[in-house]
Design an enzyme around this catalytic site. Structure first.
Site, short mmCIF file in Angstrom:
data_model
loop_
_atom_site.label_atom_id
_atom_site.label_comp_id
_atom_site.label_asym_id
_atom_site.label_seq_id
_atom_site.Cartn_x
_atom_site.Cartn_y
_atom_site.Cartn_z
N GLY A 57 -63.08 -40.07 -77.89
CA GLY A 57 -63.48 -41.49 -78.30
C GLY A 57 -62.40 -42.11 -79.27
O GLY A 57 -62.18 -43.25 -79.55
N SER A 58 -61.79 -41.12 -79.85
CA SER A 58 -60.29 -41.35 -80.91
C SER A 58 -59.08 -41.57 -80.14
O SER A 58 -58.06 -41.97 -80.59
CB SER A 58 -60.28 -40.47 -81.84
OG SER A 58 -61.40 -40.72 -82.79
N SER A 99 -58.50 -39.76 -85.82
CA SER A 99 -59.69 -39.00 -85.49
C SER A 99 -60.87 -39.53 -86.24
O SER A 99 -60.94 -39.64 -87.65
CB SER A 99 -59.51 -37.69 -86.02
OG SER A 99 -60.69 -36.75 -85.93
N SER A 101 -63.81 -38.62 -86.87
CA SER A 101 -64.56 -37.35 -87.96
C SER A 101 -63.32 -37.11 -88.89
O SER A 101 -63.77 -36.76 -89.98
CB SER A 101 -64.98 -36.37 -87.10
OG SER A 101 -63.95 -35.61 -86.75
N THR A 104 -60.88 -33.23 -86.05
CA THR A 104 -60.68 -32.81 -84.57
C THR A 104 -59.39 -31.70 -84.56
O THR A 104 -58.33 -32.40 -85.21
CB THR A 104 -60.62 -33.69 -83.59
OG1 THR A 104 -61.75 -34.44 -83.74
CG2 THR A 104 -60.33 -33.44 -82.31
N ARG A 151 -67.14 -42.87 -80.10
CA ARG A 151 -67.06 -43.67 -78.96
C ARG A 151 -67.85 -45.05 -78.98
O ARG A 151 -67.34 -46.00 -78.05
CB ARG A 151 -67.40 -43.03 -77.58
CG ARG A 151 -68.96 -42.57 -77.53
CD ARG A 151 -68.97 -41.65 -76.52
NE ARG A 151 -70.62 -41.13 -76.66
CZ ARG A 151 -71.24 -40.53 -77.62
NH1 ARG A 151 -70.39 -39.86 -78.37
NH2 ARG A 151 -72.41 -40.16 -77.43
N GLU A 237 -70.39 -38.91 -71.68
CA GLU A 237 -70.80 -38.61 -72.89
C GLU A 237 -72.20 -39.28 -73.42
O GLU A 237 -72.90 -38.59 -74.08
CB GLU A 237 -69.61 -39.18 -73.89
CG GLU A 237 -68.57 -38.22 -73.99
CD GLU A 237 -67.67 -38.54 -75.15
OE1 GLU A 237 -68.40 -38.45 -76.52
OE2 GLU A 237 -66.28 -38.95 -75.20
N HIS A 253 -52.82 -43.88 -52.01
CA HIS A 253 -51.86 -43.09 -51.37
C HIS A 253 -52.58 -41.59 -51.47
O HIS A 253 -51.76 -40.62 -51.13
CB HIS A 253 -50.57 -43.25 -52.20
CG HIS A 253 -50.02 -44.53 -52.17
ND1 HIS A 253 -49.23 -44.95 -51.10
CD2 HIS A 253 -50.34 -45.61 -52.96
CE1 HIS A 253 -48.83 -46.30 -51.30
NE2 HIS A 253 -49.52 -46.63 -52.39
N LYS A 347 -66.81 -27.19 -80.40
CA LYS A 347 -66.09 -27.48 -81.68
C LYS A 347 -66.51 -26.28 -82.62
O LYS A 347 -65.59 -25.74 -83.33
CB LYS A 347 -66.25 -28.78 -82.26
CG LYS A 347 -65.44 -29.98 -81.55
CD LYS A 347 -65.74 -31.19 -82.28
CE LYS A 347 -64.84 -32.22 -81.75
NZ LYS A 347 -64.91 -33.75 -82.15
O1 PA5 Z 1 -66.86 -39.54 -78.61
C1 PA5 Z 1 -67.01 -38.49 -79.19
O2 PA5 Z 1 -68.07 -37.99 -79.51
C2 PA5 Z 1 -65.88 -37.50 -78.68
O3 PA5 Z 1 -65.28 -38.15 -77.66
C3 PA5 Z 1 -64.93 -37.37 -79.87
O4 PA5 Z 1 -64.41 -38.75 -80.00
C4 PA5 Z 1 -63.80 -36.34 -79.70
O5 PA5 Z 1 -64.70 -34.97 -79.56
C5 PA5 Z 1 -62.76 -36.49 -80.86
O6 PA5 Z 1 -63.55 -36.51 -82.20
P1 PA5 Z 1 -62.87 -37.33 -83.19
O7 PA5 Z 1 -63.22 -38.65 -82.51
O8 PA5 Z 1 -64.06 -37.11 -84.28
O9 PA5 Z 1 -61.45 -37.03 -83.57
#
Ligand code: PA5
Length: 353
Positions: A57-58, A99, A101, A104, A151, A237, A253, A347
């Protein structure tokens, strides 16, 4: 399975306020842009290339930036989803370490590499180790509010980067596009939201089509490619279900050849075509012919066309439908859309080693 017309049941299933976060995306985008505009990021004399390093998501905000800048910026934007940076990264590479959080490990590793290579770095995060490291290193931090699933924070993880580049004087016209984006999202919130019944709600209807099937989402290079990738990730997710994505013209292709067998498995696929007014006209024809080739072999096909004038609004008009659809698909499977226990487990296990 939750009845999609029962807004109360949907809220009960949703332990993290995921639907509420979706409903607030328009407002989030406005706030995110303001956060980026006010961030204390010293203007760089020269930017030879831009790298966004992050995961999941980041990272998708990096892809949005890449697609958005493709025809607007004279320097390349690359997205790095790894522990290490490519060899070309140097003092001319502006690195956004993103990130949500801030914890990561791949992103923290890439942050250290960027510093080691002398790249100018901007940290985009809600806190965690990345915020602490950057503050200690004197690296500019764009800090966004915490408390969302990464996300669900796509506005916060994308728009501040646009604002920073606008502040550097290398992008223009972003404010008007963000205003249009917020208006579009506001309008779509009513169409896709919890209170809108299934028969009038395209997101709820599409979720019903995708239930029990494998979604395959196809976009176009340079425009909806990032949306296709986003839809796949959101279905994975949020609904905890498989989904796949690809882009035109490349899929003409290779992937399109693979629709001959096994017939019974192909009948489990639901194909989503994502269309945008910025697609190459030949890609439009390719989509039509491809639909004719595959339609009778799969469970069904949905075509979605972006709306809005600016590229931001157009991309998000499609992203927003995918976000809501994936959350409703979660509900149809009786799944809480917010928590991602598998990612948390991974993680946690990695942290032990
Ligand atoms: O959406 C999510 O929870 C994940 O895809 C996180 O984005 C991913 O694990 C990376 O973590 P962060 O966005 O905290 O760096």
């Amino acid at each position: 399975m939750v009845n999609l017309n029962d807004a109360g049941a949907l809220r009960t299933l949703d332990s993290t306020g995921f639907f509420e976060a979706l409903a607030g995306l328009g407002e989030q985008c406005l706030k995110a842009y303001e956060i980026g505009r006010k961030a204390a990021v010293p203007r760089l004399a020269e930017v030879r290339n831009i790298m966004v390093t992050g995961l999941g998501g980041s990272a998708i905000g990096g892809d949005l930036l890449r697609v958005y800048c493709q025809e607007r910026l004279g320097v390349p934007v690359v997205v790095n989803r790894d522990y290490t940076l490519p060899a070309f990264a140097d003092a001319g590479t502006l690195v956004f370490a993103v990130s949500y959080s801030g914890n990561t490990e791949e992103t923290l590793s890439a942050y250290h590499q960027a510093r080691g290579k002398g790249c100018p770095v901007v940290a985009l995060t809600s806190g965690g180790k990345l915020q602490a490291l950057a503050a200690a290193d004197g690296v500019p931090v764009v800090q966004v509010p915490a408390g969302l699933a990464p996300r669900a924070a796509t506005g916060y993880l994308f728009l501040p980067m646009l604002a920073v580049l606008e502040g550097f004087g290398i992008l223009a016209g972003v404010a008007d596009e963000v205003a249009e984006l917020a208006r579009e999202l506001e309008a779509y919130r009513a169409a896709y939201g919890l209170e809108t019944p299934e028969e009038k709600n395209p997101a709820k209807r599409l979720a019903q089509n995708l239930k029990g099937r494998i979604p395959v989402v196809w976009g176009a290079s340079g425009t909806t490619e990032v949306v296709a990738q986003r839809w796949k990730g959101q279905i994975n997710e949020n609904a905890k279900a498989p989904a796949y994505w690809n882009v035109f013209p490349e899929l003409n292709h290779n992937e399109v050849v693979g629709f001959e067998q096994p017939a019974e498995l192909l009948r489990q696929l639901w194909i989503v075509f994502l269309k945008d007014s910025g697609d190459h006209p030949r890609v439009g024809y390719r989509m039509e012919v491809t639909r004719q080739i595959i339609e009778k072999r799969v469970a069904g096909v949905t075509e979605v066309v972006s709306t809005g004038a600016g590229l931001l609004a157009r991309l998000y008009s499609l992203i927003y439908l995918g976000d809501w659809t994936s959350a409703y698909l979660a509900a149809l499977y009786g799944i809480d859309p917010g928590p991602v226990k598998v990612i948390d487990y991974l993680k946690g296990e990695l942290a032990k080693r």
